[in-house]
Design a protein around this motif. Structure first.
Motif, PDB file in Angstrom:
ATOM      1  N   ARG A   1      42.916 -18.028  14.618  1.00 22.71           N
ATOM      2  CA  ARG A   1      44.300 -18.175  14.265  1.00 22.71           C
ATOM      3  C   ARG A   1      44.674 -17.133  13.136  1.00 22.71           C
ATOM      4  O   ARG A   1      45.976 -17.313  12.798  1.00 22.71           O
ATOM      5  CB  ARG A   1      44.533 -19.385  13.718  1.00 22.71           C
ATOM      6  N   ALA A   2      44.331 -15.869  12.892  1.00 21.60           N
ATOM      7  CA  ALA A   2      44.463 -14.991  11.723  1.00 21.60           C
ATOM      8  C   ALA A   2      44.065 -13.766  11.642  1.00 21.60           C
ATOM      9  O   ALA A   2      43.094 -13.522  12.153  1.00 21.60           O
ATOM     10  CB  ALA A   2      44.209 -15.674  10.425  1.00 21.60           C
ATOM     11  N   THR A   3      44.970 -12.886  11.175  1.00 20.24           N
ATOM     12  CA  THR A   3      44.667 -11.559  11.123  1.00 20.24           C
ATOM     13  C   THR A   3      44.010 -11.626   9.558  1.00 20.24           C
ATOM     14  O   THR A   3      44.495 -12.451   8.710  1.00 20.24           O
ATOM     15  CB  THR A   3      45.677 -10.750  11.004  1.00 20.24           C
ATOM     16  N   GLY A   4      42.944 -10.966   9.154  1.00 23.70           N
ATOM     17  CA  GLY A   4      42.425 -10.664   7.850  1.00 23.70           C
ATOM     18  C   GLY A   4      42.228  -9.328   7.202  1.00 23.70           C
ATOM     19  O   GLY A   4      42.432  -8.301   8.007  1.00 23.70           O
ATOM     20  N   ILE A   5      42.347  -9.629   5.984  1.00 22.53           N
ATOM     21  CA  ILE A   5      42.211  -8.209   5.061  1.00 22.53           C
ATOM     22  C   ILE A   5      41.203  -8.378   4.045  1.00 22.53           C
ATOM     23  O   ILE A   5      41.381  -9.278   3.425  1.00 22.53           O
ATOM     24  CB  ILE A   5      43.655  -7.776   4.506  1.00 22.53           C
ATOM     25  N   ALA A   6      40.123  -7.595   3.925  1.00 19.44           N
ATOM     26  CA  ALA A   6      39.252  -7.595   3.082  1.00 19.44           C
ATOM     27  C   ALA A   6      39.118  -6.637   2.057  1.00 19.44           C
ATOM     28  O   ALA A   6      39.526  -5.360   2.047  1.00 19.44           O
ATOM     29  CB  ALA A   6      37.846  -7.505   3.921  1.00 19.44           C
ATOM     30  N   PHE A   7      39.178  -7.368   0.781  1.00 17.21           N
ATOM     31  CA  PHE A   7      38.912  -6.262  -0.420  1.00 17.21           C
ATOM     32  C   PHE A   7      37.399  -6.290  -0.938  1.00 17.21           C
ATOM     33  O   PHE A   7      36.897  -7.534  -1.073  1.00 17.21           O
ATOM     34  CB  PHE A   7      39.979  -7.051  -1.191  1.00 17.21           C
ATOM     35  N   VAL A   8      36.797  -5.287  -1.136  1.00  9.89           N
ATOM     36  CA  VAL A   8      35.614  -5.018  -1.506  1.00  9.89           C
ATOM     37  C   VAL A   8      35.425  -5.061  -3.268  1.00  9.89           C
ATOM     38  O   VAL A   8      36.143  -4.131  -3.774  1.00  9.89           O
ATOM     39  CB  VAL A   8      34.982  -3.682  -1.078  1.00  9.89           C
ATOM     40  N   LEU A   9      34.613  -6.186  -3.699  1.00  9.48           N
ATOM     41  CA  LEU A   9      34.759  -6.335  -4.919  1.00  9.48           C
ATOM     42  C   LEU A   9      33.531  -5.508  -5.488  1.00  9.48           C
ATOM     43  O   LEU A   9      33.955  -4.893  -6.597  1.00  9.48           O
ATOM     44  CB  LEU A   9      34.225  -7.989  -5.377  1.00  9.48           C
ATOM     45  N   GLU A  10      32.545  -5.683  -4.815  1.00 10.26           N
ATOM     46  CA  GLU A  10      31.184  -4.776  -5.327  1.00 10.26           C
ATOM     47  C   GLU A  10      30.555  -4.154  -4.138  1.00 10.26           C
ATOM     48  O   GLU A  10      30.453  -4.750  -3.035  1.00 10.26           O
ATOM     49  CB  GLU A  10      30.591  -5.371  -6.423  1.00 10.26           C
ATOM     50  N   GLY A  11      29.827  -2.893  -4.314  1.00 15.12           N
ATOM     51  CA  GLY A  11      28.985  -2.494  -3.175  1.00 15.12           C
ATOM     52  C   GLY A  11      29.595  -1.679  -2.239  1.00 15.12           C
ATOM     53  O   GLY A  11      30.861  -1.418  -2.401  1.00 15.12           O
ATOM     54  N   THR A  12      29.008  -1.599  -0.965  1.00 18.11           N
ATOM     55  CA  THR A  12      29.555  -0.723  -0.171  1.00 18.11           C
ATOM     56  C   THR A  12      29.330  -1.604   1.260  1.00 18.11           C
ATOM     57  O   THR A  12      28.224  -1.663   1.538  1.00 18.11           O
ATOM     58  CB  THR A  12      28.803   0.648  -0.051  1.00 18.11           C
ATOM     59  N   LEU A  13      30.345  -1.627   2.054  1.00 15.89           N
ATOM     60  CA  LEU A  13      30.205  -2.332   3.301  1.00 15.89           C
ATOM     61  C   LEU A  13      30.585  -1.523   4.481  1.00 15.89           C
ATOM     62  O   LEU A  13      31.573  -0.365   4.519  1.00 15.89           O
ATOM     63  CB  LEU A  13      31.213  -3.537   3.292  1.00 15.89           C
ATOM     64  N   GLU A  14      29.841  -1.440   5.587  1.00 11.50           N
ATOM     65  CA  GLU A  14      30.084  -0.817   7.090  1.00 11.50           C
ATOM     66  C   GLU A  14      31.033  -2.045   7.528  1.00 11.50           C
ATOM     67  O   GLU A  14      30.368  -3.150   7.778  1.00 11.50           O
ATOM     68  CB  GLU A  14      29.034  -0.556   7.589  1.00 11.50           C
ATOM     69  N   VAL A  15      32.385  -1.769   7.996  1.00  9.31           N
ATOM     70  CA  VAL A  15      32.948  -2.851   8.683  1.00  9.31           C
ATOM     71  C   VAL A  15      33.711  -2.117   9.927  1.00  9.31           C
ATOM     72  O   VAL A  15      33.738  -1.057  10.118  1.00  9.31           O
ATOM     73  CB  VAL A  15      34.280  -3.197   7.491  1.00  9.31           C
ATOM     74  N   GLY A  16      34.237  -3.282  10.807  1.00  8.42           N
ATOM     75  CA  GLY A  16      34.450  -2.796  12.238  1.00  8.42           C
ATOM     76  C   GLY A  16      35.108  -4.166  12.894  1.00  8.42           C
ATOM     77  O   GLY A  16      34.705  -4.948  12.518  1.00  8.42           O
ATOM     78  N   PHE A  17      35.842  -3.382  13.889  1.00 10.38           N
ATOM     79  CA  PHE A  17      36.391  -4.408  14.925  1.00 10.38           C
ATOM     80  C   PHE A  17      36.234  -4.019  16.158  1.00 10.38           C
ATOM     81  O   PHE A  17      36.290  -2.599  16.236  1.00 10.38           O
ATOM     82  CB  PHE A  17      37.859  -5.296  14.724  1.00 10.38           C
ATOM     83  N   ILE A  18      36.346  -4.805  17.313  1.00 12.33           N
ATOM     84  CA  ILE A  18      36.316  -4.206  18.674  1.00 12.33           C
ATOM     85  C   ILE A  18      37.532  -4.681  19.271  1.00 12.33           C
ATOM     86  O   ILE A  18      37.804  -5.635  19.350  1.00 12.33           O
ATOM     87  CB  ILE A  18      35.027  -4.640  19.415  1.00 12.33           C
ATOM     88  N   THR A  19      38.093  -3.533  20.174  1.00  9.81           N
ATOM     89  CA  THR A  19      39.414  -3.541  20.641  1.00  9.81           C
ATOM     90  C   THR A  19      39.247  -4.561  22.057  1.00  9.81           C
ATOM     91  O   THR A  19      38.048  -4.308  22.499  1.00  9.81           O
ATOM     92  CB  THR A  19      40.192  -2.668  20.771  1.00  9.81           C
ATOM     93  N   THR A  20      40.194  -5.033  22.631  1.00 10.46           N
ATOM     94  CA  THR A  20      39.783  -5.414  24.227  1.00 10.46           C
ATOM     95  C   THR A  20      39.630  -4.437  24.858  1.00 10.46           C
ATOM     96  O   THR A  20      39.322  -4.781  26.312  1.00 10.46           O
ATOM     97  CB  THR A  20      41.045  -6.272  24.562  1.00 10.46           C
ATOM     98  N   ALA A  21      40.011  -3.192  24.695  1.00 10.38           N
ATOM     99  CA  ALA A  21      39.448  -1.958  25.486  1.00 10.38           C
ATOM    100  C   ALA A  21      38.011  -1.543  25.118  1.00 10.38           C
ATOM    101  O   ALA A  21      37.801  -0.696  25.661  1.00 10.38           O
ATOM    102  CB  ALA A  21      40.530  -0.903  25.324  1.00 10.38           C
ATOM    103  N   ASN A  22      37.276  -2.338  24.450  1.00  7.95           N
ATOM    104  CA  ASN A  22      35.970  -2.295  24.152  1.00  7.95           C
ATOM    105  C   ASN A  22      35.798  -1.001  23.167  1.00  7.95           C
ATOM    106  O   ASN A  22      34.750  -0.514  23.317  1.00  7.95           O
ATOM    107  CB  ASN A  22      35.222  -2.127  25.510  1.00  7.95           C
ATOM    108  N   LYS A  23      36.809  -0.471  22.368  1.00  3.27           N
ATOM    109  CA  LYS A  23      36.691   0.556  21.452  1.00  3.27           C
ATOM    110  C   LYS A  23      36.106  -0.088  19.940  1.00  3.27           C
ATOM    111  O   LYS A  23      36.969  -0.800  19.506  1.00  3.27           O
ATOM    112  CB  LYS A  23      37.824   1.496  21.322  1.00  3.27           C
ATOM    113  N   LEU A  24      35.282   0.557  19.235  1.00  2.00           N
ATOM    114  CA  LEU A  24      34.991   0.215  18.198  1.00  2.00           C
ATOM    115  C   LEU A  24      35.844   0.868  17.004  1.00  2.00           C
ATOM    116  O   LEU A  24      35.805   2.171  17.061  1.00  2.00           O
ATOM    117  CB  LEU A  24      33.434   0.352  17.914  1.00  2.00           C
TER     118      LEU A  24
END
Length: 221
Positions: free
Chosen positions: A116-139
């Protein structure tokens, strides 16, 4: 004839507006607030409003994101703490919410969706690898650090992973009072009643023993 033509025109206009009304929604709130009555069993695509006389400051505040989540309490090394309408009743009908996610070194917020939602993430500390996959199966993936943000489109499978050697933390904001979170692994392997094993075996191309092992790890008895 003129009267008949006039009536026909009026009828056409009436049909036009009737059709528009049937598919349109209110673009703005119709009242100042609608604090959720979490004890009410009434649901109309959301929570019923509790009486205005019983509304207080406590309905609009929450301290649950001030403390880091216990990443040792999960098998994946991450812990999400939500600030949704279920924690802040005043969010009802406002279309927003937040969450805090803490990650141990190497910890993962496993592939999941927010229906039910689009999200936006803000990194407080550290390092993150982030990602999503489209319906065309693209990362679509990137490594982000403290102070950077990344957007996860509504409904798409996404994940985060702490690539550092120290704990990491992020704040996420959503355009829904209750985003709806489904972790793919938990949803499929710990559902009740259970998803038929042959469905899981064929979907993941694994045997029944592997299905049982995954279930035991995700949902120990």
């Amino acid at each position: 004839m003129k009267d008949a033509s006039f009536i026909q025109s009026l009828f056409s206009i009436f049909l036009l507006f009737s059709d528009t009304a049937s598919v349109a929604a209110d673009p703005n709130l119709l009242q100042d607030l609608c604090v959720a009555d979490l004890n009410s069993t009434l649901r109309v695509n959301g929570f019923a409003c509790k009486p205005t006389a019983t509304v207080s400051e406590a309905d609009f505040s929450y301290a649950g994101l001030a403390t880091a989540g216990d990443t040792n309490s999960t098998v994946v090394g991450s812990k999400a703490s939500a600030a949704t309408v279920e924690k802040i009743p005043g969010l009802n009908t406002l279309g927003i919410s937040m969450a805090r996610v803490d990650y141990a070194p190497g910890g993962v917020n496993p592939p999941h969706t927010h229906s039910r939602a689009t999200g936006i993430a803000f990194v407080l500390e550290g390092t993150l690898e982030v990602g999503f996959i489209t319906t065309a199966n693209k990362l679509i993936s990137k490594t982000i650090s403290a102070g950077e943000v990344f957007v996860f489109p509504r409904g798409l499978v996404h994940f985060q992973r702490n690539t550092g050697t120290t704990p990491a933390a992020a704040l996420a904001a959503f355009n829904s009072q209750l985003p709806g979170t489904q972790s793919l692994a938990l949803t499929l392997f710990t559902a009740s009643p259970a998803v038929p094993e042959d469905v899981l075996e064929k979907a993941f191309q694994i045997g029944s023993n592997e299905v049982d092992k995954i279930k035991d790890r995700l949902h120990p008895k």
